[in-house]
Design a protein around this motif. Structure first.
Motif, PDB file in Angstrom:
ATOM      1  N   GLN A 194       1.054  -0.998   0.358  1.00 16.76           N
ATOM      2  CA  GLN A 194       0.317  -0.366  -0.323  1.00 16.76           C
ATOM      3  C   GLN A 194       0.905   1.456  -0.051  1.00 16.76           C
ATOM      4  O   GLN A 194       1.014   2.655  -0.641  1.00 16.76           O
ATOM      5  N   PRO A 195       1.689   1.639   0.524  1.00 21.09           N
ATOM      6  CA  PRO A 195       2.528   2.680   0.662  1.00 21.09           C
ATOM      7  C   PRO A 195       3.725   2.733  -0.824  1.00 21.09           C
ATOM      8  O   PRO A 195       3.673   4.282  -1.486  1.00 21.09           O
ATOM      9  N   GLY A 196       3.548   2.158  -0.791  1.00 19.94           N
ATOM     10  CA  GLY A 196       4.501   1.788  -3.164  1.00 19.94           C
ATOM     11  C   GLY A 196       3.161   2.120  -3.285  1.00 19.94           C
ATOM     12  O   GLY A 196       3.963   2.783  -4.451  1.00 19.94           O
ATOM     13  N   LEU A 197       2.676   1.865  -3.792  1.00 27.29           N
ATOM     14  CA  LEU A 197       0.957   2.072  -4.743  1.00 27.29           C
ATOM     15  C   LEU A 197       0.926   3.939  -4.281  1.00 27.29           C
ATOM     16  O   LEU A 197       0.989   4.431  -5.323  1.00 27.29           O
ATOM     17  N   ALA A 198       0.867   4.295  -2.876  1.00 27.48           N
ATOM     18  CA  ALA A 198       0.304   5.447  -2.847  1.00 27.48           C
ATOM     19  C   ALA A 198       1.290   6.061  -3.330  1.00 27.48           C
ATOM     20  O   ALA A 198       1.261   7.367  -3.834  1.00 27.48           O
ATOM     21  N   GLN A 199       2.874   6.215  -2.862  1.00 19.84           N
ATOM     22  CA  GLN A 199       4.256   7.037  -3.441  1.00 19.84           C
ATOM     23  C   GLN A 199       4.005   6.849  -4.720  1.00 19.84           C
ATOM     24  O   GLN A 199       4.160   7.991  -5.477  1.00 19.84           O
ATOM     25  N   LEU A 200       3.589   5.887  -5.682  1.00 22.83           N
ATOM     26  CA  LEU A 200       3.612   5.856  -7.289  1.00 22.83           C
ATOM     27  C   LEU A 200       2.657   6.745  -7.638  1.00 22.83           C
ATOM     28  O   LEU A 200       2.597   7.600  -8.874  1.00 22.83           O
ATOM     29  N   ALA A 201       1.766   6.425  -6.910  1.00 19.19           N
ATOM     30  CA  ALA A 201       0.538   6.901  -7.773  1.00 19.19           C
ATOM     31  C   ALA A 201       0.351   8.674  -7.345  1.00 19.19           C
ATOM     32  O   ALA A 201       0.846  10.053  -8.496  1.00 19.19           O
ATOM     33  N   HIS A 202       1.300   9.192  -6.317  1.00 18.01           N
ATOM     34  CA  HIS A 202       1.999  11.046  -6.275  1.00 18.01           C
ATOM     35  C   HIS A 202       2.993  10.884  -7.670  1.00 18.01           C
ATOM     36  O   HIS A 202       2.940  11.807  -7.788  1.00 18.01           O
ATOM     37  N   LEU A 203       3.910  10.139  -7.709  1.00 15.06           N
ATOM     38  CA  LEU A 203       4.949  10.626  -8.796  1.00 15.06           C
ATOM     39  C   LEU A 203       3.869  10.729 -10.086  1.00 15.06           C
ATOM     40  O   LEU A 203       3.814  11.526 -10.390  1.00 15.06           O
ATOM     41  N   TYR A 204       3.177   9.388 -10.577  1.00 14.68           N
ATOM     42  CA  TYR A 204       2.114   9.629 -11.505  1.00 14.68           C
ATOM     43  C   TYR A 204       1.984  11.227 -11.682  1.00 14.68           C
ATOM     44  O   TYR A 204       1.286  11.727 -12.229  1.00 14.68           O
ATOM     45  N   SER A 205       1.085  11.365 -10.385  1.00 15.86           N
ATOM     46  CA  SER A 205       0.512  12.950 -10.228  1.00 15.86           C
ATOM     47  C   SER A 205       1.017  14.263 -10.376  1.00 15.86           C
ATOM     48  O   SER A 205       0.738  15.398 -11.426  1.00 15.86           O
ATOM     49  N   GLU A 206       2.398  13.915  -9.907  1.00 16.56           N
ATOM     50  CA  GLU A 206       3.238  14.437  -9.948  1.00 16.56           C
ATOM     51  C   GLU A 206       3.594  15.011 -11.197  1.00 16.56           C
ATOM     52  O   GLU A 206       3.669  16.191 -12.527  1.00 16.56           O
ATOM     53  N   SER A 207       3.490  13.643 -12.342  1.00 17.08           N
ATOM     54  CA  SER A 207       4.305  13.802 -14.076  1.00 17.08           C
ATOM     55  C   SER A 207       2.960  14.606 -14.525  1.00 17.08           C
ATOM     56  O   SER A 207       2.878  14.214 -15.479  1.00 17.08           O
ATOM     57  N   ASP A 225       0.414  12.518 -15.044  1.00 19.32           N
ATOM     58  CA  ASP A 225      -0.673  11.187 -15.570  1.00 19.32           C
ATOM     59  C   ASP A 225      -1.955  10.695 -14.691  1.00 19.32           C
ATOM     60  O   ASP A 225      -1.695  10.069 -13.839  1.00 19.32           O
ATOM     61  N   VAL A 226      -2.582  11.470 -14.601  1.00 20.35           N
ATOM     62  CA  VAL A 226      -3.819  11.600 -13.724  1.00 20.35           C
ATOM     63  C   VAL A 226      -4.429  10.339 -13.842  1.00 20.35           C
ATOM     64  O   VAL A 226      -4.427   9.223 -13.006  1.00 20.35           O
ATOM     65  N   ARG A 227      -4.433   9.952 -15.005  1.00 19.76           N
ATOM     66  CA  ARG A 227      -4.905   8.736 -15.121  1.00 19.76           C
ATOM     67  C   ARG A 227      -4.577   7.345 -14.727  1.00 19.76           C
ATOM     68  O   ARG A 227      -4.970   6.454 -14.086  1.00 19.76           O
ATOM     69  N   LEU A 239      -3.552   4.269  -9.316  1.00 23.41           N
ATOM     70  CA  LEU A 239      -2.770   3.325  -7.919  1.00 23.41           C
ATOM     71  C   LEU A 239      -3.612   3.800  -6.613  1.00 23.41           C
ATOM     72  O   LEU A 239      -3.349   3.633  -5.262  1.00 23.41           O
ATOM     73  N   TYR A 240      -4.032   5.475  -6.914  1.00 17.89           N
ATOM     74  CA  TYR A 240      -5.065   5.942  -5.713  1.00 17.89           C
ATOM     75  C   TYR A 240      -5.801   4.574  -5.555  1.00 17.89           C
ATOM     76  O   TYR A 240      -5.704   4.537  -4.215  1.00 17.89           O
TER      77      TYR A 240
END
Length: 126
Positions: A11-24, A26-28, A33-34
């Motif tokens: 779960q923490p890895g998924l949340a962190q990766l989601a945040h990275l995609y958000s920052e770049s 890549d909303v979809r 991931l969120y």
């Protein structure tokens, strides 16, 4: 991503990766991931705040408010969730007022500044 290869439901890895995609922007990918992260740990208020902030940045205010309201019900004492809920409500009210103005009065600079404020708030919550 190495942790996610070893444990796809980390779960923490998924949340962190989601945040990275958000920052770049890549909303979809970020949204998927969120959603996975919150399905695994619905009481994770921090992830709810990040997800809702991203959605608010995309002007998906109702969806963001629903996520924050659910997080608030699960953990009424989570201060960042309460603050984000008020922030998104305020953003939505401002957006609703902007929609009533002629298009020429809205500017791309205002949108960029609004996104910067949301991202700055997001960075401070971590």
């Amino acid at each position: 991503t190495r942790a996610l290869r070893a444990q796809p439901d980390h779960q923490p890895g998924l949340a962190q990766l989601a945040h990275l995609y958000s920052e770049s922007n890549d909303v979809r990918a970020a949204e998927a991931l969120y959603q996975r992260a919150l399905a695994l740990e619905p009481r994770d208020g921090d992830t709810s705040v990040l997800y809702a902030t991203m959605l608010a940045g995309e002007r998906q205010f109702d969806k963001a408010l629903a996520i924050l309201a659910a997080a608030r019900r699960l953990d009424p004492k989570h201060e960042e969730v309460a603050e984000a809920l008020e922030d998104v409500r305020r953003e939505k009210r401002g957006h609703d007022k902007e929609k009533k103005k002629p298009a020429a009065l809205s500017s791309g600079r205002e949108e960029l500044e609004r996104r910067r404020r949301l991202r700055s708030r997001l960075a401070m919550s971590k």
